[in-house]
Design a protein around this motif. Structure first.
Motif, PDB file in Angstrom:
ATOM      1  N   MET A 121       5.287  50.565  13.449  1.00  0.00           N
ATOM      2  CA  MET A 121       5.699  51.658  14.331  1.00  0.00           C
ATOM      3  C   MET A 121       5.132  52.995  13.862  1.00  0.00           C
ATOM      4  SD  MET A 121       7.324  50.135  16.674  1.00  0.00           S
ATOM      5  CE  MET A 121       6.581  48.527  16.387  1.00  0.00           C
ATOM      6  N   GLU A 173       3.940  46.395  20.818  1.00  0.00           N
ATOM      7  CA  GLU A 173       4.684  46.382  19.554  1.00  0.00           C
ATOM      8  C   GLU A 173       4.497  45.087  18.783  1.00  0.00           C
ATOM      9  OE1 GLU A 173       7.584  44.189  22.209  1.00  0.00           O
ATOM     10  OE2 GLU A 173       5.893  45.558  22.387  1.00  0.00           O
ATOM     11  N   ARG A 212       7.218  51.284  26.256  1.00  0.00           N
ATOM     12  CA  ARG A 212       7.308  51.164  24.801  1.00  0.00           C
ATOM     13  C   ARG A 212       6.978  52.479  24.085  1.00  0.00           C
ATOM     14  NH1 ARG A 212       6.787  46.460  27.095  1.00  0.00           N
ATOM     15  NH2 ARG A 212       7.421  44.516  26.035  1.00  0.00           N
ATOM     16  N   VAL A 222      10.046  54.532  24.015  1.00  0.00           N
ATOM     17  CA  VAL A 222      11.005  54.054  23.018  1.00  0.00           C
ATOM     18  C   VAL A 222      10.552  54.474  21.621  1.00  0.00           C
ATOM     19  CG1 VAL A 222      12.156  52.030  22.052  1.00  0.00           C
ATOM     20  CG2 VAL A 222      11.607  52.097  24.487  1.00  0.00           C
ATOM     21  N   LEU A 223       9.256  54.391  21.383  1.00  0.00           N
ATOM     22  CA  LEU A 223       8.699  54.781  20.084  1.00  0.00           C
ATOM     23  C   LEU A 223       9.010  56.238  19.766  1.00  0.00           C
ATOM     24  CD1 LEU A 223       6.906  53.731  17.716  1.00  0.00           C
ATOM     25  CD2 LEU A 223       4.944  54.657  18.956  1.00  0.00           C
ATOM     26  N   ARG A 228      13.999  53.497  18.289  1.00  0.00           N
ATOM     27  CA  ARG A 228      12.728  52.780  18.204  1.00  0.00           C
ATOM     28  C   ARG A 228      12.823  51.455  17.455  1.00  0.00           C
ATOM     29  NH1 ARG A 228      10.321  57.029  14.163  1.00  0.00           N
ATOM     30  NH2 ARG A 228       9.809  58.075  16.122  1.00  0.00           N
TER      31      ARG A 228
END
Length: 485
Positions: free
Chosen positions: A72, A253, A306, A309-310, A316
């Motif tokens: 991440m 991811e 995504r 969300v990161l 995350r």
């Protein structure tokens, strides 16, 4: 190419009704509850035995969590490295900001090759974007080859579990589905082996005729451009080797830095998902090899929310999920309501935090807005998670976000009024008498399930117990002859 600055994703992630309404309906389905309860109990028991064999299990969990945190932290560079290595080995990489772009890319590739049918490896990413429905709308049949997914497809049903999507079906129900949808299967009993052999014969013809396969990926290795799929039936191996063209849809991811990182995940995933020391079938492919396997390989890297969300430091960690479904099998809420109540491709505790983050929530009435409340905070999901996702903490974070973003009009005023009443014994005693009227609207189960606005903002997500016939203050006065301050 950098990670997309994605907007909340689109696709069939979004449910059609809030979790409380759907759960109330599913709780009445006693057959489903028996099926799910029996299956999750069996999986839990087997998983505990598999994990107990591994003396360094907690160290493996910590290593898996650390690897995911590293991914991440430098996701853009790892994705660029993956792209470069896939291309260097004969593959083609496509980038999809959302479900719409991903579906268009896959459909275009299939149409360009003149095919009207594809075989599919079980893939949560393609379910997330609604690929099967999109292909059907364009005259292309997508044949699910995983046994449980085939049962769902033939039964015109929706999955209720990440690993075992047909967990809500028993073998008698599966026999009826096969008899109805596979007329050439002949006489069938409800013996598991008989049903599996019927499905095998049905799928073998599809494997041998299909020119194109669509898969997901459990892992994509940046260092080598290798993709990996782990499964238990061998159907994935057939799809990944026989067709001429292979199209893989992978959430961004799922990338891992090095080939050696698989050592950790290949120990965590099978024990947590199928309670096995290793998966029976682990397929890996790197680009195109002349004369061996598919001669054309396309990788679709899917954002679909995504990146958003990161960007949330608190949420995350949901992207660490390796789709093992261990959290579902220990969740008391999932066991009692089943997967359909969540209205999401990702049910259970992980779905309660992942789905609303990927799609976003648009107003209090959005079905996904209720998902952060669709799981308890007991902590069993964290204890079971092989990569140590702190699901309870993320649930609290998302609930707080919902409160701040969709604060009900008058909510602060109501809290101030309650504080004013509770500050004085006399006022509090008067409030107790007024609240006693709540018994008039309670149901036979002594619960208040619906109140008029603005109190309806509370009862849409939880029931309120009916006020007791006698308060503590009244009981004390009756039994002691006085009211103590």
């Amino acid at each position: 190419m950098a990670v997309f600055l994605g907007v909340p994703g689109t696709g069939n992630l979004r449910g059609t009704q809030p979790f409380p309404d759907a759960a109330r309906h599913e709780l009445a389905n006693t057959q489903m509850r028996r099926n799910v309860g029996h299956a999750t109990h069996t999986i839990r028991t087997k998983r505990l035995a598999a994990v107990s064999e591994c003396a360094d299990w907690e160290q493996l969990r910590a290593a898996g969590s650390a690897l995911k945190q590293d991914v991440m932290a430098r996701l853009p560079e790892l994705l660029e490295e993956l792209e470069a290595n896939v291309v260097a080995r004969g593959g083609v990489v496509h980038w999809a900001r959302d479900a719409t772009e991903a579906n268009q890319i896959v459909t275009g590739l299939i149409r360009e090759r003149g095919a009207d049918e594809v075989v599919k490896v079980k893939s949560m990413a393609t379910q997330e974007i609604g690929l099967n429905e999109h292909l059907e709308a364009h005259g292309i049949a997508a044949i699910e080859t995983d046994l449980a997914e085939l049962i769902i497809q033939l039964g015109h049903d929706t999955g209720s579990h990440i690993l075992v999507p047909a967990i809500h079906r028993n073998r008698a129900e599966i026999r009826e589905i096969f008899l109805r949808e596979m007329p050439d299967a002949g006489e069938l009993t409800d013996e598991p082996r008989v049903l599996a052999m019927a499905a095998r014969a049905h799928l073998r013809r599809k494997f041998l005729s299909a020119k194109i396969a669509v898969s997901g990926a459990n892992f994509g290795i940046a260092e080598t451009g290798t993709l990996a799929v782990v499964e238990s039936e061998g159907n994935g191996r057939m799809c990944l080797t026989l067709p001429q063209t292979l199209i893989t849809v992978m959430g961004i991811e799922k990338v891992v830095p090095r080939f050696t990182d698989l050592e950790v995940f290949m120990q965590l995933l099978p024990r947590s998902s199928t309670a096995e020391r290793m998966n029976p079938y682990t397929s890996m492919w790197t680009g195109v090899h002349p004369g061996d396997g598919p001669q054309e390989f396309h990788l679709v890297l899917l954002d679909n929310g995504r990146t958003a969300v990161l960007g949330d430091p608190e949420g995350r960690a949901a992207l660490h999920c390796i789709r093992c479904s261990a959290c579902l099998n220990v969740c008391p809420v999932y066991e009692r309501t089943g997967g359909h109540a969540y209205g999401s491709v990702y049910p259970g505790p992980i779905g309660a935090i992942l789905s609303p983050q990927l799609t976003g929530t648009h107003g209090h009435d959005d079905p996904n807005a209720s998902l952060p409340y669709a799981s308890s905070l007991c902590g069993a999901c964290f204890d079971a998670c092989p990569v140590r996702i702190d699901i309870p903490s993320i649930l609290v974070h998302l609930r707080a976000t919902q409160v701040e973003e969709h604060r009900a009009p008058g909510q602060d005023l109501a809290m101030r009024a309650a504080a004013w009443a509770m500050a004085s014994p006399t006022r509090f005693a008067a409030a107790e008498k007024l609240l006693a009227a709540g018994r008039l609207v309670a149901g036979p189960d002594r619960r208040i399930t619906a109140l008029p606005w603005p109190a309806s903002r509370w009862t849409t997500s939880r029931d309120v117990p009916a006020p007791p016939a006698e308060t503590f203050r009244q009981w004390w006065a009756r039994t002691h002859g006085e009211v103590s301050r």
